[in-house]
Design a protein around this motif. Structure first.
Motif, PDB file in Angstrom:
ATOM      1  N   THR A  70      52.205-105.964 -12.019  1.00 41.28           N
ATOM      2  CA  THR A  70      52.899-106.112 -10.665  1.00 41.28           C
ATOM      3  C   THR A  70      52.971-104.796  -9.872  1.00 41.28           C
ATOM      4  N   ASP A  71      53.311-103.732 -10.570  1.00 41.95           N
ATOM      5  CA  ASP A  71      53.476-102.310 -10.006  1.00 41.95           C
ATOM      6  C   ASP A  71      51.896-102.019  -9.485  1.00 41.95           C
ATOM      7  N   ALA A  72      51.023-102.267 -10.153  1.00 45.48           N
ATOM      8  CA  ALA A  72      49.468-101.805  -9.756  1.00 45.48           C
ATOM      9  C   ALA A  72      49.123-102.540  -8.703  1.00 45.48           C
ATOM     10  N   VAL A  73      49.577-104.106  -8.519  1.00 50.62           N
ATOM     11  CA  VAL A  73      49.205-104.758  -7.507  1.00 50.62           C
ATOM     12  C   VAL A  73      49.920-104.426  -6.082  1.00 50.62           C
ATOM     13  N   ARG A  74      51.146-103.777  -6.265  1.00 53.31           N
ATOM     14  CA  ARG A  74      51.814-103.343  -5.088  1.00 53.31           C
ATOM     15  C   ARG A  74      51.245-102.032  -4.593  1.00 53.31           C
ATOM     16  N   ALA A  75      50.763-101.325  -5.484  1.00 50.00           N
ATOM     17  CA  ALA A  75      49.880-100.136  -5.254  1.00 50.00           C
ATOM     18  C   ALA A  75      48.704-100.329  -4.485  1.00 50.00           C
ATOM     19  N   GLY A  76      47.938-101.357  -4.875  1.00 48.84           N
ATOM     20  CA  GLY A  76      46.843-101.783  -4.329  1.00 48.84           C
ATOM     21  C   GLY A  76      45.600-100.970  -4.843  1.00 48.84           C
ATOM     22  N   GLY A  77      44.457-101.171  -4.188  1.00 44.41           N
ATOM     23  CA  GLY A  77      43.400-100.459  -4.644  1.00 44.41           C
ATOM     24  C   GLY A  77      42.641-100.663  -5.924  1.00 44.41           C
ATOM     25  N   ASP A  78      41.955 -99.881  -6.443  1.00 44.37           N
ATOM     26  CA  ASP A  78      41.245 -99.780  -7.619  1.00 44.37           C
ATOM     27  C   ASP A  78      41.905-100.071  -8.994  1.00 44.37           C
ATOM     28  N   GLU A  79      43.279 -99.451  -8.893  1.00 40.35           N
ATOM     29  CA  GLU A  79      44.026 -99.559  -9.963  1.00 40.35           C
ATOM     30  C   GLU A  79      44.571-100.999 -10.179  1.00 40.35           C
ATOM     31  N   ALA A  80      44.771-101.837  -9.075  1.00 43.59           N
ATOM     32  CA  ALA A  80      45.075-102.997  -8.889  1.00 43.59           C
ATOM     33  C   ALA A  80      44.223-103.901  -9.750  1.00 43.59           C
ATOM     34  N   ASP A  81      42.872-103.843  -9.295  1.00 46.96           N
ATOM     35  CA  ASP A  81      41.896-104.325  -9.984  1.00 46.96           C
ATOM     36  C   ASP A  81      41.590-104.325 -11.305  1.00 46.96           C
ATOM     37  N   ALA A  82      41.798-102.995 -11.706  1.00 48.54           N
ATOM     38  CA  ALA A  82      41.669-102.708 -13.112  1.00 48.54           C
ATOM     39  C   ALA A  82      42.892-103.273 -13.993  1.00 48.54           C
ATOM     40  N   LYS A  83      43.747-103.419 -13.685  1.00 49.28           N
ATOM     41  CA  LYS A  83      44.997-103.869 -14.402  1.00 49.28           C
ATOM     42  C   LYS A  83      44.964-105.361 -14.300  1.00 49.28           C
ATOM     43  N   ILE A  84      44.305-106.087 -13.350  1.00 49.72           N
ATOM     44  CA  ILE A  84      44.236-107.590 -13.554  1.00 49.72           C
ATOM     45  C   ILE A  84      43.184-107.763 -14.462  1.00 49.72           C
ATOM     46  N   LYS A  85      41.767-107.202 -14.250  1.00 43.59           N
ATOM     47  CA  LYS A  85      40.935-107.351 -15.387  1.00 43.59           C
ATOM     48  C   LYS A  85      41.467-106.926 -16.686  1.00 43.59           C
ATOM     49  N   GLU A  86      42.240-105.777 -16.960  1.00 44.25           N
ATOM     50  CA  GLU A  86      42.518-105.501 -18.136  1.00 44.25           C
ATOM     51  C   GLU A  86      43.667-106.622 -18.868  1.00 44.25           C
ATOM     52  N   ALA A  87      44.515-107.310 -17.951  1.00 40.58           N
ATOM     53  CA  ALA A  87      45.444-108.449 -18.477  1.00 40.58           C
ATOM     54  C   ALA A  87      44.519-109.746 -18.736  1.00 40.58           C
ATOM     55  N   SER A  88      43.519-109.713 -17.854  1.00 39.22           N
ATOM     56  CA  SER A  88      42.565-110.990 -17.970  1.00 39.22           C
ATOM     57  C   SER A  88      41.812-110.837 -19.492  1.00 39.22           C
ATOM     58  N   ALA A  89      41.550-109.726 -19.896  1.00 39.44           N
ATOM     59  CA  ALA A  89      40.753-109.486 -21.046  1.00 39.44           C
ATOM     60  C   ALA A  89      41.768-109.838 -22.236  1.00 39.44           C
ATOM     61  N   ALA A  90      42.955-109.322 -22.045  1.00 40.63           N
ATOM     62  CA  ALA A  90      44.243-109.363 -23.024  1.00 40.63           C
ATOM     63  C   ALA A  90      44.251-110.985 -23.489  1.00 40.63           C
ATOM     64  N   ILE A  91      44.338-111.674 -22.036  1.00 35.74           N
ATOM     65  CA  ILE A  91      44.650-113.100 -22.219  1.00 35.74           C
ATOM     66  C   ILE A  91      43.573-113.583 -23.040  1.00 35.74           C
ATOM     67  N   ALA A  92      42.382-113.237 -22.737  1.00 35.67           N
ATOM     68  CA  ALA A  92      41.004-114.045 -23.216  1.00 35.67           C
ATOM     69  C   ALA A  92      41.346-113.695 -25.011  1.00 35.67           C
ATOM     70  N   ARG A  93      41.546-112.328 -25.134  1.00 35.41           N
ATOM     71  CA  ARG A  93      41.745-111.996 -26.694  1.00 35.41           C
ATOM     72  C   ARG A  93      42.724-113.039 -27.322  1.00 35.41           C
ATOM     73  N   LEU A  94      43.733-113.164 -26.760  1.00 31.42           N
ATOM     74  CA  LEU A  94      44.940-114.128 -27.317  1.00 31.42           C
ATOM     75  C   LEU A  94      44.312-115.398 -27.412  1.00 31.42           C
ATOM     76  N   VAL A  95      43.786-116.031 -26.375  1.00 26.56           N
ATOM     77  CA  VAL A  95      43.310-117.186 -26.446  1.00 26.56           C
ATOM     78  C   VAL A  95      42.339-117.621 -27.603  1.00 26.56           C
ATOM     79  N   ARG A  96      41.343-116.697 -27.874  1.00 28.62           N
ATOM     80  CA  ARG A  96      40.461-116.676 -28.762  1.00 28.62           C
ATOM     81  C   ARG A  96      40.848-116.663 -30.342  1.00 28.62           C
ATOM     82  N   SER A  97      42.179-116.073 -30.306  1.00 27.68           N
ATOM     83  CA  SER A  97      42.641-115.522 -31.635  1.00 27.68           C
ATOM     84  C   SER A  97      43.246-116.913 -32.299  1.00 27.68           C
TER      85      SER A  97
END
Length: 97
Positions: A70-97
């Motif tokens: 949420t903080d990264a999205v508020r700030a915007g830019g590349d950090e927001a994109d990176a945090k969203i990708k990071e969270a998506s990857a974490a969710i994918a790992r959890l779903v696969r486990s």
């Protein structure tokens, strides 16, 4: 990432308590196998330990989304994109486990 406060900091004590409980469950599993406990009973306890770890993971993920993403999205830019990708990857790992 390492220079920021983790999103779970407000619930750190509760998470540590849950993880100590899981640790106890795993020690119990070790003991069950040493004592040659019936297979189904061991599997039942493995399932319980797995659910307990998943509960901790989901709580950490929720806090990460609420705080870090949420903080990264508020700030915007590349950090927001990176945090969203990071969270998506974490969710994918959890779903696969």
């Amino acid at each position: 990432m390492a220079d920021t406060v983790p999103g779970y900091i407000d619930h750190k004590t509760a998470h540590l308590k849950r993880l100590r409980r899981v640790e106890g469950q795993v020690r119990g599993l070790h003991r069950m196998v040493e004592e040659e406990t019936y297979c189904i009973d061991v599997l039942t306890q493995i399932s319980a330990a797995t659910r307990a770890l998943e509960a901790v993971a989901l709580a950490l993920l929720e806090e990460h989304l609420q705080h870090c993403v949420t903080d990264a999205v508020r700030a915007g830019g590349d950090e927001a994109d990176a945090k969203i990708k990071e969270a998506s990857a974490a969710i994918a790992r959890l779903v696969r486990s």
